[in-house]
Design a protein around this motif. Structure first.
Motif, mmCIF file in Angstrom:
data_model
loop_
_atom_site.group_PDB
_atom_site.id
_atom_site.type_symbol
_atom_site.label_atom_id
_atom_site.label_comp_id
_atom_site.label_asym_id
_atom_site.label_seq_id
_atom_site.Cartn_x
_atom_site.Cartn_y
_atom_site.Cartn_z
ATOM 1 N N MET A 47 36.063 41.630 43.205
ATOM 2 C CA MET A 47 35.885 41.818 41.762
ATOM 3 C C MET A 47 35.700 40.458 41.075
ATOM 4 S SD MET A 47 35.926 43.819 39.173
ATOM 5 C CE MET A 47 36.637 45.365 39.730
ATOM 6 N N PRO A 52 39.763 44.262 44.509
ATOM 7 C CA PRO A 52 39.835 45.241 43.421
ATOM 8 C C PRO A 52 41.121 46.083 43.452
ATOM 9 C CG PRO A 52 37.704 45.338 44.506
ATOM 10 C CD PRO A 52 38.557 44.420 45.317
ATOM 11 N N GLU A 53 41.691 46.259 44.645
ATOM 12 C CA GLU A 53 42.910 47.081 44.741
ATOM 13 C C GLU A 53 44.145 46.288 44.343
ATOM 14 O OE1 GLU A 53 42.746 50.273 45.489
ATOM 15 O OE2 GLU A 53 40.567 50.061 45.719
ATOM 16 N N ILE A 110 38.675 41.442 33.709
ATOM 17 C CA ILE A 110 38.173 42.109 34.919
ATOM 18 C C ILE A 110 36.809 42.725 34.575
ATOM 19 C CG2 ILE A 110 38.694 43.882 36.641
ATOM 20 C CD1 ILE A 110 41.704 43.544 35.679
ATOM 21 N N ALA A 169 31.750 47.934 40.438
ATOM 22 C CA ALA A 169 32.858 48.856 40.694
ATOM 23 C C ALA A 169 32.876 49.928 39.612
ATOM 24 C CB ALA A 169 34.168 48.090 40.705
ATOM 25 N N LEU A 204 30.969 43.367 41.087
ATOM 26 C CA LEU A 204 31.407 42.854 42.387
ATOM 27 C C LEU A 204 30.504 41.691 42.795
ATOM 28 C CD1 LEU A 204 31.894 46.311 44.140
ATOM 29 C CD2 LEU A 204 33.675 44.825 43.170
ATOM 30 N N GLU A 243 36.297 38.157 38.124
ATOM 31 C CA GLU A 243 37.164 38.025 36.943
ATOM 32 C C GLU A 243 36.808 36.718 36.240
ATOM 33 O OE1 GLU A 243 41.275 38.877 37.315
ATOM 34 O OE2 GLU A 243 41.010 40.255 38.991
#
Ligand code: MCA
Ligand code: AMP
Length: 501
Positions: free
Chosen positions: A349, A336-337, A379, A398, A383, A351
């Motif tokens: 995450m 996610p970062e 996105i 998230a 999660l 996608e």
């Protein structure tokens, strides 16, 4: 001339005398009658100033006419925008001003409110009641039976569905003809839906699940729909012996399980039970299989993407997972970062990319750019992780979102209303586990004066401004909210504290 969805979903039924929609209150409607009703409604829309590319907002009871109105909007080349019937004036005001429809169809009971909101836009207002009557249908019989469908390509817009934002305003997800059609084709094939199926339809038709998943697959396959105004346990139990297919949110299944009449014999004729829109607990899956012999097929989707994954029709429908990507749909699990792919089997995450993924948010290019990558990956904010043999499990979110009985509620929207109330210093809204709705809304509020007096004002504000399903089921008045070292409210702590009570 082509009109992508009309040509595939509606035109093929021109001479089809099979029943499409049936319900206990009215005579059944055949596919042929449905096509004629849609054509007539398309004429009504045109006469009301509805042009190609226009939006039509519909906040009306679940009726045969509302389904035909969806078909009529497509046929007239417009964009269908259904709204939850529970929305109140403040909520409606935003959606209508943002989407700028040329026609609004509403329940007669809200005509005065809607007319006020429509006035600045010059939008026509028509009414549709629960029995199909209203100004929309008053002159239907006088309309021609045929309407030349407007030219629309696969990439033109067909639907505009609003989803709330984690921060700030609701966003309109723009769905193209191909987004909807490609997904319906995958689902009909994947779930082996045919015209012999008899579908129990007890979902609302203002969201993706009840509208696109259920009705587009019905239209594509030509099946028969038992069209129920809402979820009613007795009506569903009565319908099960004559049905083959049901689509529902997890609450449908927990409520069925709570009833002793749910037995193997009752569901003898059923072919498939499908669940989605919210997590189905593994224990519900296991209990349902033990009681009925049917493994519920769980699938995963979003308004912006239609359906993304599904457990297999043939093969292992694995409890606690949402299955594999639908044909043509790709999934990636990323950090996610950083947005980089995570290592096998790690949580990250989710996608998604494919023909199902929307065209972006209505008139919000920055929001679109934040969530839809240049590569075409969307996105999701969910999660998850993928097992060695390809099953996706959703393990968390998230995004700060509560899903109650299949409806999405963004805490920020409730917190904004609470924080506006005189005497409230701050608030935090969280979801805690709930046996019936999956999650229940709890508001934790810090007040500066007498809590009882503030509570009354809160009640007025919440009742007046928000749809009923967004109302907190419980309030906790506290001296302060727990914060981390960065000063951020620790919602996980609140969830833990109030879940154990
Ligand atoms: C009704 N109430 C609710 C909800 N529904 N409160 C919280 N959450 C809810 N979902 C309120 C009622 O107004 C009532 O208020 C009280 O709770 C009790 O209502 P009850 O009679 O128990 O409710 P119901 O009418 O039986 O409805 C429950 C329901 C319904 C069947 C679960 O909410 C429903 O059909 N949900 C499906 C939502 C859906 O279609 N989601 C798909 C979104 P009072 O106190 O005034 O009596 S599409 C999506 O998520 C994606 C794309 C996907 O993957 O599908
Ligand atoms: P919506 O914005 O109403 O389209 O809701 C989409 C969200 O519902 C997804 O992002 C997920 O968080 C959730 N969702 C849908 N299907 C499932 C499922 N089978 N299991 C868990 N969550 C789901």
């Amino acid at each position: 001339m082509t009109n992508h969805l009309y040509d595939h979903l509606i035109a093929p039924h021109h001479s089809n005398d099979d029943v499409f929609l049936e319900c206990s209150e009215r005579d059944p409607l055949t596919y042929r009658e449905f096509v004629r009703m849609s054509a007539r409604l398309a004429h009504v829309l045109r006469a009301s100033g509805f042009d190609v590319g226009d939006r039509i907002v519909v906040q009306a009871p679940k009726t045969f006419e509302m389904v035909a109105l969806y078909a009529a909007a497509l046929q007239a080349g417009g964009v269908f925008m259904p709204l939850n019937t529970a929305y109140k004036r403040d909520e409606l005001a935003y959606f209508i001003a943002d989407a700028r429809p040329s026609v609004i169809v509403c329940d007669p009971a809200s005509e005065v409110t809607i007319a006020e909101l429509a006035e600045p836009l010059g939008a026509a207002v028509l009414t549709l009641d629960g029995d199909g009557s209203g100004s929309l249908t008053a002159n239907l019989d006088a309309m021609p039976d045929e309407f030349a469908a407007a030219d629309r390509t696969a990439h033109d817009l067909a639907g505009l569905l609003y989803t709330s934002g984690t921060t700030g305003r609701s966003k309109g997800a723009m769905m193209s003809h191909d987004n909807l059609l490609s997904n319906a084709v995958s689902l009909v094939e994947g779930w082996q839906i045919t015209k012999s199926d008899r579908l129990i339809h007890a979902l609302p038709i203002f969201h993706t699940h009840g509208l696109f998943v259920a009705l587009n697959t019905a239209l594509l396959s030509g099946l028969r729909v038992n069209f129920m105004a809402k979820f009613d346990l007795d009506a569903i139990i009565a319908a099960l012996p004559n049905s083959t297919l049901m689509m529902g949110v997890p609450t449908f299944y927990t409520r069925l399980l709570s009833d002793g009449r749910l037995t193997k014999e009752l569901v003898d004729g059923m072919r498939l039970f499908i669940s989605g829109s919210a997590p189905l607990l593994a224990e519900t899956h296991v209990e349902f299989t033990a009681r009925t012999g049917h493994a519920i097929l769980e699938r995963y989707g979003m308004t912006e993407t239609n359906m993304i994954t599904s457990n297999p029709y043939v093969g292992d429908r694995r409890a606690g997972t949402v299955g594999m990507p639908l044909p043509g749909v790709e999934i990636e699990i990323t950090d996610p970062e950083t947005g980089q792919l995570v290592k096998d089997d790690q949580v990250g995450m989710i996608e998604v990319r494919g023909p199902n993924v929307f065209k972006g948010y209505w008139e919000m290019p920055e929001k679109t750019a934040e969530e839809l990558r240049d590569t075409g990956f969307f996105i999701t904010g969910d999660l998850g992780k993928i097992s060695d043999d390809g099953y996706l499990s959703i393990v968390g979110r998230a995004k700060d979102l509560i899903i109650t009985g299949g409806y999405n509620v963004y805490p920020k929207e409730i917190e904004d209303v609470l924080n506006d109330v005189d005497g409230v210093i701050e608030s935090a809204v969280v979801g805690i586990p709930d046996l019936d709705f999956g999650e229940a809304i709890v508001a934790v509020v810090v007040v500066d004066t007498d809590a009882d007096r503030v509570a009354e004002r809160i009640d007025d504000a919440i009742t007046g401004r928000l749809a009923r399903f967004k109302h907190p089921r419980r309030y906790e008045f506290v001296g302060e909210l727990p914060r981390n070292t960065m000063g951020k409210v620790q919602k996980n702590v609140l969830r833990e504290n109030y879940s154990s009570d």
